[in-house]
Design an enzyme around this catalytic site. Structure first.
Site, PDB file in Angstrom:
ATOM      1  N   HIS A  61       0.823  -1.219   0.000  1.00 39.84           N
ATOM      2  CA  HIS A  61       0.000   0.000   0.000  1.00 39.84           C
ATOM      3  C   HIS A  61       0.856   1.268   0.000  1.00 39.84           C
ATOM      4  CE1 HIS A  61      -3.286  -2.814   1.532  1.00 39.84           C
ATOM      5  NE2 HIS A  61      -3.620  -2.429   0.332  1.00 39.84           N
ATOM      6  N   ASP A  85     -10.177  -3.011   0.425  1.00 42.01           N
ATOM      7  CA  ASP A  85      -9.736  -3.189   1.808  1.00 42.01           C
ATOM      8  C   ASP A  85      -9.422  -1.860   2.492  1.00 42.01           C
ATOM      9  OD1 ASP A  85      -6.839  -2.612   1.187  1.00 42.01           O
ATOM     10  OD2 ASP A  85      -7.070  -4.434   0.006  1.00 42.01           O
ATOM     11  N   GLU A 104     -14.928   0.957  -6.217  1.00 45.94           N
ATOM     12  CA  GLU A 104     -14.805  -0.480  -5.900  1.00 45.94           C
ATOM     13  C   GLU A 104     -16.075  -1.179  -6.396  1.00 45.94           C
ATOM     14  OE1 GLU A 104     -12.707  -2.971  -4.239  1.00 45.94           O
ATOM     15  OE2 GLU A 104     -14.457  -4.116  -4.865  1.00 45.94           O
ATOM     16  N   ASP A 136     -18.175  -0.602 -11.364  1.00 46.55           N
ATOM     17  CA  ASP A 136     -17.072  -1.218 -12.107  1.00 46.55           C
ATOM     18  C   ASP A 136     -16.107  -0.099 -12.514  1.00 46.55           C
ATOM     19  OD1 ASP A 136     -15.414  -2.543 -13.871  1.00 46.55           O
ATOM     20  OD2 ASP A 136     -16.896  -2.580 -15.479  1.00 46.55           O
ATOM     21  N   GLY A 137     -14.848  -0.252 -12.146  1.00 48.67           N
ATOM     22  CA  GLY A 137     -13.860   0.785 -12.416  1.00 48.67           C
ATOM     23  C   GLY A 137     -13.700   1.063 -13.898  1.00 48.67           C
ATOM     24  N   ASP A 154      -5.710  -0.519  -7.968  1.00 44.73           N
ATOM     25  CA  ASP A 154      -5.438  -1.467  -6.870  1.00 44.73           C
ATOM     26  C   ASP A 154      -6.401  -2.640  -7.064  1.00 44.73           C
ATOM     27  OD1 ASP A 154      -4.817  -2.768  -4.556  1.00 44.73           O
ATOM     28  OD2 ASP A 154      -5.577  -1.221  -3.219  1.00 44.73           O
ATOM     29  N   THR A 156      -7.613  -6.786  -8.261  1.00 47.87           N
ATOM     30  CA  THR A 156      -7.303  -8.202  -8.196  1.00 47.87           C
ATOM     31  C   THR A 156      -6.479  -8.551  -9.438  1.00 47.87           C
ATOM     32  OG1 THR A 156      -9.492  -8.455  -9.153  1.00 47.87           O
ATOM     33  CG2 THR A 156      -9.311  -8.932  -6.833  1.00 47.87           C
ATOM     34  N   ASP A 157      -6.089  -9.826  -9.564  1.00 52.67           N
ATOM     35  CA  ASP A 157      -5.320 -10.241 -10.742  1.00 52.67           C
ATOM     36  C   ASP A 157      -6.218 -10.228 -11.986  1.00 52.67           C
ATOM     37  OD1 ASP A 157      -2.556 -10.971  -9.939  1.00 52.67           O
ATOM     38  OD2 ASP A 157      -3.650 -12.126  -8.439  1.00 52.67           O
ATOM     39  N   PRO A 161     -13.564 -10.311 -12.081  1.00 56.01           N
ATOM     40  CA  PRO A 161     -13.982  -8.911 -12.280  1.00 56.01           C
ATOM     41  C   PRO A 161     -12.823  -7.958 -12.574  1.00 56.01           C
ATOM     42  CG  PRO A 161     -14.235  -9.577  -9.956  1.00 56.01           C
ATOM     43  CD  PRO A 161     -13.919 -10.813 -10.741  1.00 56.01           C
TER      44      PRO A 161
END
Ligand code: SAM
Length: 282
Positions: A61, A85, A104, A136-137, A154, A156-157, A161
């Site tokens: 972070h 998070d 997010e 959705d970004g 930032d 997920t892989d 999504p």
């Protein structure tokens, strides 16, 4: 004792002993599990892949947030895509920014981390400068007409999504939403384990950002060596800034860090030969 085995790779696994399962739930978007471990504290995994742990989250972070914000030098508006998070939001709000917007897709991640891993956001969601958008970004970037000084991905892989957040189209939309001299930072995987992710990021970022570069940091929970971050400036002065400029900005900001230092900032852009080769010598 039961164990959590990460499912990120077909041919290599890391596993954690579970001292206690704190929460498990299938949201509209992904499987969420939070569990307690002796070495890493509480761990958040989405769809079987470790996202963050209480013990080592500071490295990821701090590096995702402070390298582009100190690199920019005068960022007032910051956008975070993903980051449910709250750890990146926490680090961004340590700077003198006017607004930090977080987009997010999965509100459950925000709620669950606020409740079960509160040190991650550490009050950031209650900061009046924080704006939380549940969307959705990728769609947000396509449809919004707002602009930002720094954008951080930032995510997920690139499965599930998060996949749309690794496309050239998405990077092109980010480029349009950056103010002059703005900077886009992305998480671009662990090059030793996910070499194609670094190659793809370089090629796709390079279509929209002439000076796209990468920097690295070791994050123990993301196994297989250092992790790479994309760094794509929309014009502006050369990066990384001179050592004395970074020292001055860091001293002026006046907060303490656990991993980031101005010297680390500059050193993180030095890539080993195999990583340089993966990005075509960039
Ligand atoms: N530090 C982490 C890592 O590198 O593995 C990322 C952590 S953060 C929890 C990732 C967040 O991205 C998740 O909360 C997930 O719901 C969110 N996300 C995934 N796809 C998204 C999308 N298309 N738009 C916005 N957020 C997304």
């Amino acid at each position: 004792m039961s164990w959590f085995t990460e499912t990120l790779y077909d041919d290599w696994q890391q596993r954690f002993p579970i001292s206690r399962e704190v929460f498990r739930h299938k949201t509209d978007f992904q499987d969420v599990i939070i569990f307690e471990t002796p070495r890493f504290g509480r761990v958040l995994a989405l769809d079987g892949v470790v996202q963050t742990t209480e013990r080592d989250e500071f490295i990821y972070h701090e590096m995702l947030a402070h390298v582009p914000v100190f690199g920019h030098g005068a960022a007032r508006s910051v956008l975070i895509i993903g980051g449910g998070d709250g750890g990146t939001l926490r680090e961004v709000l340590r700077h003198d920014v006017e607004r930090a917007t977080m987009v997010e897709i999965d509100p459950s991640v925000i709620d669950l981390c606020r409740e079960h891993m509160p040190t991650l956001s550490d009050g950031a969601f209650d900061d009046p400068r924080a704006e939380i958008v549940v969307a959705d970004g990728c769609a947000f970037m396509r449809e919004s007409d707002r602009t930002f000084d720094v954008i951080m991905v930032d995510s997920t892989d690139p499965h599930g999504p998060g996949e749309v957040l690794f496309t050239a189209e998405f990077y092109g939309d980010c480029r349009k939403r950056l103010n002059p001299g703005g900077i886009l930072a992305t998480q671009s995987g662990v090059p030793f384990m996910q070499p194609e992710e670094l190659t793809n990021s370089a090629e796709r970022l390079g279509r929209h950002f002439a000076d796209a570069a990468f920097y690295v940091a070791p994050v123990p929970e993301y196994v297989g060596g250092f992790m790479a971050f994309g760094f794509a400036p929309a014009g502006g002065p050369p990066q990384p800034p001179a050592a004395e400029d970074l020292e001055r900005r860091f001293a002026k900001a006046g907060f303490r860090t656990k991993y980031y230092t101005p010297a680390i900032h500059r050193a993180a852009f030095a890539l080993p030969a195999f990583a340089l080769e993966l990005i075509g010598g960039r």
